[in-house]
Design a protein around this motif. Structure first.
Motif, mmCIF file in Angstrom:
data_model
loop_
_atom_site.group_PDB
_atom_site.id
_atom_site.type_symbol
_atom_site.label_atom_id
_atom_site.label_comp_id
_atom_site.label_asym_id
_atom_site.label_seq_id
_atom_site.Cartn_x
_atom_site.Cartn_y
_atom_site.Cartn_z
ATOM 1 N N SER A 294 32.069 38.765 31.651
ATOM 2 C CA SER A 294 31.184 37.708 32.127
ATOM 3 C C SER A 294 31.980 36.416 32.269
ATOM 4 C CB SER A 294 30.028 37.511 31.128
ATOM 5 O OG SER A 294 30.563 37.150 29.872
ATOM 6 N N ALA A 295 31.388 35.442 32.944
ATOM 7 C CA ALA A 295 32.074 34.181 33.209
ATOM 8 C C ALA A 295 32.407 33.488 31.897
ATOM 9 C CB ALA A 295 31.195 33.289 34.061
ATOM 10 N N GLN B 184 35.016 30.243 30.199
ATOM 11 C CA GLN B 184 35.858 29.114 30.569
ATOM 12 C C GLN B 184 37.310 29.581 30.666
ATOM 13 O OE1 GLN B 184 35.612 25.755 27.989
ATOM 14 N NE2 GLN B 184 36.623 24.424 29.432
ATOM 15 N N LYS C 25 39.241 32.827 31.406
ATOM 16 C CA LYS C 25 39.036 34.186 31.919
ATOM 17 C C LYS C 25 39.896 35.156 31.126
ATOM 18 C CE LYS C 25 36.893 35.460 35.602
ATOM 19 N NZ LYS C 25 35.485 35.382 35.736
ATOM 20 N N GLY D 97 39.399 30.406 40.542
ATOM 21 C CA GLY D 97 38.046 30.842 40.883
ATOM 22 C C GLY D 97 37.779 30.739 42.373
ATOM 23 N N SER E 55 31.092 30.735 42.130
ATOM 24 C CA SER E 55 30.170 29.739 41.575
ATOM 25 C C SER E 55 30.423 29.459 40.093
ATOM 26 C CB SER E 55 28.725 30.188 41.776
ATOM 27 O OG SER E 55 28.499 31.413 41.110
ATOM 28 N N ASP E 56 31.051 30.391 39.386
ATOM 29 C CA ASP E 56 31.287 30.203 37.955
ATOM 30 C C ASP E 56 32.731 29.832 37.627
ATOM 31 O OD1 ASP E 56 32.390 32.624 38.630
ATOM 32 O OD2 ASP E 56 31.703 33.668 36.840
ATOM 33 N N GLY E 57 33.554 29.555 38.645
ATOM 34 C CA GLY E 57 34.959 29.252 38.417
ATOM 35 C C GLY E 57 35.238 27.762 38.368
ATOM 36 N N ALA F 267 34.608 25.490 41.449
ATOM 37 C CA ALA F 267 33.233 25.106 41.777
ATOM 38 C C ALA F 267 32.927 23.688 41.285
ATOM 39 C CB ALA F 267 32.247 26.098 41.174
ATOM 40 N N LYS F 268 33.680 23.220 40.298
ATOM 41 C CA LYS F 268 33.470 21.878 39.744
ATOM 42 C C LYS F 268 34.377 20.846 40.401
ATOM 43 C CE LYS F 268 32.507 24.107 35.401
ATOM 44 N NZ LYS F 268 33.287 24.811 34.419
#
Length: 108
Positions: free
Chosen positions: A5-6, A8, A10, A30, A60-62, A65-66
């Protein structure tokens, strides 16, 4: 084995032929990428560039994305070192310490 799962950080874990398990943790962006040199259509869209790696999608969870990264952006260097292929970019990012800052030269 399914992807984790995602997180912080990996983490990829797989079993070798022995009974022990090794855990590998490394930096990642990501993003999905493709080298300009591999696709004439991307080269045509990237005006004035012949080398670099195009971001084709952002997870979207990488970490990307921020950030201000967007599909279509071309990554030209990582900390001043040119990246010409997707593998070169992956190797550059994987060599970085998780949580450290590094600089990407981007052509938008």
């Amino acid at each position: 084995m399914a992807r984790p799962s995602a997180l912080q950080e990996k983490a990829w874990c797989w079993r070798c032929c022995r009974t022990s398990c090794k855990l590998y943790v490394r930096a990642y962006l990501g993003v999905q990428i493709k080298a300009l040199r591999e696709d004439a259509t991307l080269r045509a869209q990237a005006k004035d560039l012949s080398e670099g790696v195009v971001i084709t999608a952002i997870m979207s969870d990488g970490p990307a994305a921020k950030s201000d990264l967007k599909p279509g952006d071309v990554i030209v260097t990582v900390d001043g070192q040119a990246v010409k292929t997707a593998q070169e970019l992956k190797n550059q990012i994987r060599s970085k310490k998780i949580g450290s800052e590094w600089f990407l030269l981007i052509n938008k």
